[in-house]
Design a protein around this motif. Structure first.
Motif, short mmCIF file in Angstrom:
data_model
loop_
_atom_site.label_atom_id
_atom_site.label_comp_id
_atom_site.label_asym_id
_atom_site.label_seq_id
_atom_site.Cartn_x
_atom_site.Cartn_y
_atom_site.Cartn_z
N ASP A 373 0.36 9.53 -4.99
CA ASP A 373 0.11 10.86 -4.44
C ASP A 373 0.99 11.10 -3.21
OD1 ASP A 373 -1.92 11.48 -6.30
OD2 ASP A 373 -3.47 10.56 -5.03
N ILE A 374 1.04 10.10 -2.32
CA ILE A 374 1.83 10.23 -1.09
C ILE A 374 3.31 10.41 -1.45
CG2 ILE A 374 2.51 9.14 1.07
CD1 ILE A 374 -0.50 9.90 0.87
N ALA A 375 3.81 9.60 -2.36
CA ALA A 375 5.20 9.70 -2.77
C ALA A 375 5.49 11.05 -3.42
CB ALA A 375 5.56 8.56 -3.73
N ASP A 376 4.55 11.54 -4.23
CA ASP A 376 4.71 12.87 -4.83
C ASP A 376 4.86 13.94 -3.76
OD1 ASP A 376 4.51 11.89 -7.41
OD2 ASP A 376 2.39 12.46 -7.66
N GLY A 377 3.99 13.87 -2.74
CA GLY A 377 4.03 14.85 -1.67
C GLY A 377 5.33 14.80 -0.89
N MET A 378 5.76 13.60 -0.54
CA MET A 378 7.01 13.45 0.20
C MET A 378 8.20 13.94 -0.61
SD MET A 378 6.58 9.86 2.29
CE MET A 378 5.64 9.86 3.84
N GLN A 379 8.21 13.58 -1.88
CA GLN A 379 9.32 14.00 -2.75
C GLN A 379 9.36 15.52 -2.88
OE1 GLN A 379 9.43 11.89 -6.47
NE2 GLN A 379 11.34 12.86 -7.13
N GLU A 380 8.21 16.15 -2.99
CA GLU A 380 8.18 17.61 -3.11
C GLU A 380 8.74 18.27 -1.85
OE1 GLU A 380 5.10 21.37 -3.79
OE2 GLU A 380 4.31 19.38 -3.37
N TRP A 381 8.34 17.78 -0.68
CA TRP A 381 8.82 18.38 0.57
C TRP A 381 10.34 18.24 0.70
CZ3 TRP A 381 6.12 19.51 5.59
CH2 TRP A 381 4.80 19.96 5.38
N VAL A 382 10.87 17.09 0.32
CA VAL A 382 12.31 16.90 0.41
C VAL A 382 13.04 17.73 -0.64
CG1 VAL A 382 14.17 15.19 0.15
CG2 VAL A 382 12.13 14.63 1.49
N ASP A 383 12.55 17.73 -1.87
CA ASP A 383 13.20 18.48 -2.94
C ASP A 383 13.18 19.99 -2.71
OD1 ASP A 383 13.77 16.15 -4.27
OD2 ASP A 383 12.17 16.35 -5.77
N ARG A 384 12.14 20.49 -2.05
CA ARG A 384 12.03 21.93 -1.82
C ARG A 384 12.66 22.38 -0.51
NH1 ARG A 384 6.11 24.21 -2.85
NH2 ARG A 384 7.26 26.09 -2.23
N GLY A 385 13.34 21.49 0.18
CA GLY A 385 14.03 21.87 1.40
C GLY A 385 13.09 22.08 2.57
N ALA A 386 12.10 21.22 2.70
CA ALA A 386 11.17 21.28 3.84
C ALA A 386 11.37 20.12 4.79
CB ALA A 386 9.73 21.29 3.34
N ALA A 387 12.11 19.10 4.37
CA ALA A 387 12.24 17.88 5.17
C ALA A 387 13.41 17.04 4.70
CB ALA A 387 10.95 17.06 5.09
N ASP A 388 13.94 16.21 5.61
CA ASP A 388 14.91 15.17 5.26
C ASP A 388 14.23 13.81 5.26
OD1 ASP A 388 17.35 16.77 5.12
OD2 ASP A 388 17.09 17.05 7.28
N GLY A 389 13.01 13.77 5.71
CA GLY A 389 12.23 12.55 5.80
C GLY A 389 10.98 12.86 6.59
N PHE A 390 10.34 11.83 7.11
CA PHE A 390 9.04 12.03 7.75
C PHE A 390 8.86 11.13 8.96
CE2 PHE A 390 8.83 13.25 3.37
CZ PHE A 390 8.19 14.48 3.42
N MET A 391 8.12 11.66 9.93
CA MET A 391 7.66 10.89 11.07
C MET A 391 6.25 10.43 10.71
SD MET A 391 8.61 9.93 14.20
CE MET A 391 9.86 11.13 14.73
N VAL A 392 6.12 9.21 10.29
CA VAL A 392 4.84 8.69 9.81
C VAL A 392 3.95 8.37 11.02
CG1 VAL A 392 3.68 6.90 8.47
CG2 VAL A 392 5.92 7.79 7.72
N VAL A 393 2.82 9.06 11.09
CA VAL A 393 1.88 8.90 12.20
C VAL A 393 0.73 8.03 11.72
CG1 VAL A 393 0.42 10.07 13.88
CG2 VAL A 393 2.51 11.20 13.03
N ALA A 394 0.56 6.89 12.34
CA ALA A 394 -0.51 5.97 11.94
C ALA A 394 -1.85 6.45 12.50
CB ALA A 394 -0.23 4.57 12.43
N THR A 395 -2.87 6.48 11.67
CA THR A 395 -4.20 6.80 12.18
C THR A 395 -4.71 5.69 13.09
OG1 THR A 395 -5.11 5.89 10.13
CG2 THR A 395 -4.87 8.29 10.26
N HIS A 396 -4.31 4.45 12.80
CA HIS A 396 -4.67 3.32 13.63
C HIS A 396 -3.59 2.25 13.48
CE1 HIS A 396 -6.38 2.74 9.64
NE2 HIS A 396 -6.45 1.44 9.85
N VAL A 397 -3.40 1.46 14.52
CA VAL A 397 -2.28 0.51 14.58
C VAL A 397 -2.80 -0.92 14.70
CG1 VAL A 397 -0.27 -0.17 15.98
CG2 VAL A 397 -0.77 2.25 15.64
N PRO A 398 -2.17 -1.83 13.95
CA PRO A 398 -1.03 -1.64 13.03
C PRO A 398 -1.44 -1.46 11.57
CG PRO A 398 -1.32 -3.98 13.40
CD PRO A 398 -2.42 -3.28 14.20
N ALA A 399 -2.74 -1.46 11.27
CA ALA A 399 -3.18 -1.55 9.87
C ALA A 399 -2.72 -0.37 9.02
CB ALA A 399 -4.71 -1.67 9.82
N ALA A 400 -2.69 0.84 9.59
CA ALA A 400 -2.25 1.99 8.79
C ALA A 400 -0.77 1.88 8.44
CB ALA A 400 -2.52 3.29 9.55
#
Length: 455
Positions: A373-400
């Protein structure tokens, strides 16, 4: 079929994570230890992330009710330790991942910034990045002898001069300036080093810099402006833009606008990488991830979320009816955060109090699900011209971060969307960014004419 490669940066506080991330059962609580940062950085480097990004704040927030009590009570925006020593620690603990940190143009001088980041770039063999901010909290101004922040346009005018002065300092040494000929006794070529003699309305510096030109020419410049002034500034100066959106539609609009503006300024739009925030919650299934996120949301006290929101938009929300809607405002601290929050609130008819509960555990981009699901979402954003990548924000560190590295990264690699090895030795190499030639600042500095014709 070839796919556009996704870039990944890791958003990691030099301090406790988020408003409630420190409460998570799997969160480490030793954020004042060296091993907290070293262990996380090595995990991210093993996963082949482009860079670690450390934000910063120069004050304990007082945005909610004019008091710092909520910030301290809930860990909302405080404490924050100095990112530069943290990055220096990570320089010796890693060898490939980029290291980017935040320094405000409002409360330091170009010589300090040029010196620190040139030094970091040398010590990391070209892996340094500078996140340029103009500050957005009156509390920060009050820690440096001022009653309040200067107006936004004045802050950006100072930042404009600051970037030019800093770049001139980096360029004060040519790449060929150092000889170190032991036989002749000549260390350097004086004709390859020059004075800067910059005199502006807000900043001045003589130069030359006491550090040779950085390996990357300029350390990678990161910026996060979402206002018209911020977009204009980023389109000219930034190599990486960090942004935040609550819908793919708003992300596409932002992406198109900034890339178009960069082209109008004579830049190759591909030399500007746009990385929206993505607070990812990954599970074995979509249902598992949703259950994880609900458990995370249950940790949020509404006042903690309101404290975080008030901090980000620099508005005391207690002056409004907390059981009423968030009002329209012309001026807010981080306009990008305010616009996305307002968009979300209007779409769901939320009160300010309900926003606090949501904002304390928000997940930008709705990236909650299985690795697929996550990969699908990232791929859609990049393919549709919304992003070149992502700033991954961890909900908690370092486990997330560990969950993302173990589950999402392999899925992206399987799809051919993310590297299996680093492409080069510098952060610019891995981001696909060209090394600036000496005096590149002349192409990025804003003239009055260009400012009038491009907006």
């Amino acid at each position: 079929m070839s796919h556009k490669q996704i870039h990944l940066a890791a958003f990691m506080n030099a301090g406790p994570m988020g408003t409630v991330g420190w409460r998570h059962p799997d969160a480490r609580d030793d954020f004042l230890s060296a091993s907290y940062y070293v262990d996380t950085a090595r995990l991210l480097e093993e996963a082949k992330f482009d860079m670690i990004f450390i934000p910063d704040s120069l004050a304990v927030p007082r945005s909610l009710g004019g008091r710092f009590d909520p910030a301290v009570r809930y860990g909302a925006g405080s404490p924050r330790i100095d990112p530069i020593p943290v990055l220096s620690l990570l320089a010796g603990a890693t060898s490939r991942i980029g290291l980017a940190g935040t320094t405000s143009t409002g409360y330091t001088e170009p010589y300090n910034v040029a010196r620190s980041f040139a030094t970091l770039d040398h010590l990391t063999a070209g892996r340094a990045g500078w996140n340029v901010v103009t500050s957005f909290q009156d509390a920060e101004a009050q820690n440096y002898g001022f009653d309040r922040l200067p107006p936004r346009e004045q802050r950006y005018a100072r930042a404009e001069e600051f970037l030019e002065a800093t770049a001139r300092l980096w360029d004060s040494w040519s790449d060929e300036a150092i000889v170190q000929d032991k036989a002749t006794g000549q260390f350097g070529r004086p004709e390859q080093v020059r004075s800067v003699d910059f005199r502006g309305e807000y900043v001045s510096t003589q130069g030359p810099l006491g550090v040779p030109r950085p390996p990357q020419g300029y350390p990678v410049i990161v910026q996060a402006g979402a206002s018209p002034s911020g977009r204009d500034f980023a389109a000219r100066w930034a190599d990486v833009i960090f942004c935040s959106h609550e819908s793919i539609e708003s992300a596409i609009e932002f992406y198109s606008d900034v890339k178009t503006l960069a082209a109008k300024y004579g830049r190759d739009p591909d030399q500007l990488k746009i990385l929206p925030a993505a607070a990812v919650v990954v599970g074995d299934s979509r249902q598992d991830a949703q259950a994880k996120h609900r458990a995370f949301e249950d940790l949020v006290d509404p006042e903690a979320g309101l404290s975080r929101l008030a901090y980000h938009i620099n508005v005391d929300l207690t002056k409004f009816d907390l059981d009423g809607p968030l009002p329209e405002m012309e001026v807010a601290g981080v306009m990008g955060h305010y616009r996305e929050v307002l968009e979300y609130a209007l779409a769901r008819n939320l009160t300010i109090r309900e926003l606090g509960k949501w904002y304390g555990a928000r997940t930008e981009g709705y990236l909650v699900g299985s690795a697929s699901d996550i990969a699908d979402g990232m791929q859609e954003w990049v393919d549709r011209g919304a992003a070149d990548g992502f700033m991954v924000v961890a909900t908690h560190v370092p486990a997330a971060f560990a969950d993302f590295a173990a589950q999402v990264v392999p899925e992206l690699q399987r799809r051919g969307l993310f590297r299996t090895e680093y492409e080069g030795s510098t952060l610019r190499d891995n981001l696909g960014l060209a090394r600036p030639a000496r005096d590149e600042w002349k192409n990025r500095a804003q003239s009055a004419l260009s400012g009038e014709t491009n907006r």
